[in-house]
Design a protein around this motif. Structure first.
Motif, PDB file in Angstrom:
ATOM      1  N   THR A  53       0.912  -1.237  -0.058  1.00  0.00           N
ATOM      2  CA  THR A  53      -0.027  -0.059   0.058  1.00  0.00           C
ATOM      3  C   THR A  53       0.887   1.238   0.075  1.00  0.00           C
ATOM      4  OG1 THR A  53      -1.715  -1.138   1.257  1.00  0.00           O
ATOM      5  CG2 THR A  53      -1.780   1.116   1.247  1.00  0.00           C
ATOM      6  N   SER A  63       0.875  -0.964   5.057  1.00  0.00           N
ATOM      7  CA  SER A  63       0.302  -2.232   5.257  1.00  0.00           C
ATOM      8  C   SER A  63       0.996  -3.467   5.574  1.00  0.00           C
ATOM      9  CB  SER A  63      -0.862  -2.793   4.197  1.00  0.00           C
ATOM     10  OG  SER A  63      -0.136  -2.928   3.151  1.00  0.00           O
ATOM     11  N   GLN A 118       2.679  -9.712   7.615  1.00  0.00           N
ATOM     12  CA  GLN A 118       1.208  -9.413   6.825  1.00  0.00           C
ATOM     13  C   GLN A 118       1.231  -8.543   5.916  1.00  0.00           C
ATOM     14  OE1 GLN A 118      -1.009  -9.821  10.435  1.00  0.00           O
ATOM     15  NE2 GLN A 118      -1.733 -11.979   9.910  1.00  0.00           N
ATOM     16  N   HIS A 119       0.566  -8.751   4.646  1.00  0.00           N
ATOM     17  CA  HIS A 119       0.471  -7.616   3.923  1.00  0.00           C
ATOM     18  C   HIS A 119      -0.837  -7.725   3.016  1.00  0.00           C
ATOM     19  CE1 HIS A 119       2.481  -4.508   2.089  1.00  0.00           C
ATOM     20  NE2 HIS A 119       3.708  -4.924   1.998  1.00  0.00           N
ATOM     21  N   ILE A 120      -0.985  -6.471   2.440  1.00  0.00           N
ATOM     22  CA  ILE A 120      -2.371  -6.380   1.635  1.00  0.00           C
ATOM     23  C   ILE A 120      -2.061  -6.830   0.201  1.00  0.00           C
ATOM     24  CG2 ILE A 120      -2.146  -4.117   0.649  1.00  0.00           C
ATOM     25  CD1 ILE A 120      -5.179  -3.631   1.109  1.00  0.00           C
ATOM     26  N   SER A 136      -9.473  -6.918  -2.713  1.00  0.00           N
ATOM     27  CA  SER A 136      -7.976  -6.884  -1.792  1.00  0.00           C
ATOM     28  C   SER A 136      -8.455  -7.535  -0.610  1.00  0.00           C
ATOM     29  CB  SER A 136      -7.776  -5.376  -1.429  1.00  0.00           C
ATOM     30  OG  SER A 136      -8.905  -4.846  -1.001  1.00  0.00           O
ATOM     31  N   ASN A 138      -6.307  -8.023   3.354  1.00  0.00           N
ATOM     32  CA  ASN A 138      -5.582  -7.598   4.240  1.00  0.00           C
ATOM     33  C   ASN A 138      -5.310  -8.612   5.159  1.00  0.00           C
ATOM     34  OD1 ASN A 138      -3.454  -6.008   5.423  1.00  0.00           O
ATOM     35  ND2 ASN A 138      -4.864  -4.346   6.189  1.00  0.00           N
TER      36      ASN A 138
END
Length: 215
Positions: A53, A63, A118-120, A136, A138
């Motif tokens: 992001t 993110s 962790q990521h989007i 998307s 997250n």
């Protein structure tokens, strides 16, 4: 993203590009479609996932979140280690009190220390017959590993994606994030000039000749 059949069920090379914008839709997707090409030089299969992001190259992202030691995600990933203090400047791959993992590159048969994060991500939905909107999610878990593990991968490839049935396996994560069945199908080609696909989620899986899923 791999060149050998016996490792095909576990790894596919992951090429991270960031050209698509995230389009949100109120309808829950039933499945996801990933374009796949074969790299001519390495004979590895390569796909595209949009991440971060904003969805642009680089590691400045709002993110990105390291997975804490002792968290449910860390325990379910079967991590046996914890990075209590990082001695380098804090950045993706170097954070305090972070769940540690040992990612593996099957092409050079080498593993190295990595940070679970962790990521989007932005993924292309499909009804099984036609490409749909990008949606998307997250909190998708992945390993942030040293760049030395990119050795032996196709040009511009930024990692590998695990297709196992574990808690942090990609099929499991998509099933959890979007309430789709935990299954996938692969349509690969030996040709380096044609596009093929991977489907994740509910069937039917249809890929008609001439269908363009590269954009």
């Amino acid at each position: 993203m791999v060149s050998k059949i016996n490792s095909l069920s576990f790894f596919v090379s992951l090429l991270l590009l960031f050209s698509h914008s995230t389009a949100k839709t109120p309808l829950r997707p039933r499945a996801f479609l990933f374009p796949v090409t074969k790299d001519e030089a390495t004979k590895q299969y390569v796909t595209v996932i949009n991440q971060r992001t904003p969805l642009v190259p680089g590691y400045v992202s709002s993110s990105y979140k390291p997975v804490p030691c002792g968290s449910v995600t860390c325990k379910r990933s079967l991590s046996g280690a914890c990075v209590e203090s990082c001695f380098d400047p804090l950045s993706p791959g170097c954070n305090n009190n972070t769940c540690s993992h040992i990612p593996y590159n099957p092409f050079i048969r080498t593993s190295n220390g990595g940070e679970l994060a962790q990521h989007i991500v932005s993924l292309q939905s499909t009804n099984g017959s036609n490409p749909g909107k990008f949606v998307s999610a997250n909190g998708v878990v992945f390993d942030c590993a040293p760049t030395s593990l990119l050795e032996g991968l196709a040009k511009r490839v930024k990692g590998t994606i695990g297709l196992g049935n574990g808690y942090v396996g990609f099929p499991t994560q998509l099933a959890k994030a979007f309430c789709v069945p935990r299954k996938f199908a692969i349509c690969f080609s030996s040709s380096t000039n044609s596009h093929r696909v991977m489907f994740f989620g509910d069937s039917p899986y249809v890929f008609l000749p001439g269908m363009d899923v590269s954009k």
